[in-house]
Design a protein around this motif. Sequence first.
Motif, PDB file in Angstrom:
ATOM      1  N   UNK A  31       8.154  -5.446   1.537  1.00  0.00           N
ATOM      2  CA  UNK A  31       8.011  -6.802   0.986  1.00  0.00           C
ATOM      3  C   UNK A  31       6.990  -6.875  -0.148  1.00  0.00           C
ATOM      4  N   UNK A  32       7.096  -7.945  -0.920  1.00  0.00           N
ATOM      5  CA  UNK A  32       6.176  -8.163  -2.038  1.00  0.00           C
ATOM      6  C   UNK A  32       4.719  -8.207  -1.576  1.00  0.00           C
ATOM      7  N   UNK A  33       4.470  -8.723  -0.381  1.00  0.00           N
ATOM      8  CA  UNK A  33       3.100  -8.794   0.131  1.00  0.00           C
ATOM      9  C   UNK A  33       2.474  -7.401   0.175  1.00  0.00           C
ATOM     10  N   UNK A  34       3.197  -6.439   0.719  1.00  0.00           N
ATOM     11  CA  UNK A  34       2.667  -5.087   0.819  1.00  0.00           C
ATOM     12  C   UNK A  34       2.554  -4.442  -0.559  1.00  0.00           C
ATOM     13  N   UNK A  35       3.516  -4.688  -1.423  1.00  0.00           N
ATOM     14  CA  UNK A  35       3.426  -4.148  -2.790  1.00  0.00           C
ATOM     15  C   UNK A  35       2.197  -4.716  -3.498  1.00  0.00           C
ATOM     16  N   UNK A  52       2.910 -13.898  -1.127  1.00  0.00           N
ATOM     17  CA  UNK A  52       2.639 -14.084   0.294  1.00  0.00           C
ATOM     18  C   UNK A  52       1.435 -13.305   0.775  1.00  0.00           C
ATOM     19  N   UNK A  53       0.614 -12.848  -0.154  1.00  0.00           N
ATOM     20  CA  UNK A  53      -0.593 -12.097   0.171  1.00  0.00           C
ATOM     21  C   UNK A  53      -1.738 -13.082   0.364  1.00  0.00           C
ATOM     22  N   UNK A  54      -2.456 -12.947   1.456  1.00  0.00           N
ATOM     23  CA  UNK A  54      -3.588 -13.839   1.720  1.00  0.00           C
ATOM     24  C   UNK A  54      -4.882 -13.234   1.186  1.00  0.00           C
TER      25      UNK A  54
END
Length: 129
Positions: A54-58, A86-88
């Motif tokens: 997912x984009x969060x991990x990227x 979606x990254x916090x």
Amino acid sequence: MTELSDTGLATRRRVLGPDHVARAQAAQTPFDAPFQALITDAAWGHVWSRGTIPLRERSMMTIALLAGLGNDGELALHLRSIPNTGTSRDDVMEALLHVAIYAGVPRANHAIALARRIFAEADAEGGQA
């Protein structure tokens, strides 16, 4: 444009925001057009558009790599884009803790200071970064 370019441009807009991409395109010159095409196709079309993670991990990987390498301009850009992926902020700190261990405390310390400034600016503007 090719399908890869279209995919890359769509992902670039999703992650960095349409305003940033529009500014980058407006500032493009014949000299840097080949570079813009390269990053759109390679970074955004080939890598960021893969459906494997997912984009969060990227985003977290990108932030860690940029911080570890000391690429502040690109790091700031990606820190500002975390609401789009979606990254916090907690995720960012986790990535920067890894930077401290694997790339060095001074790099992490500098990146944390940069993140604090960017997050404070976003808070003052009512933003979400």
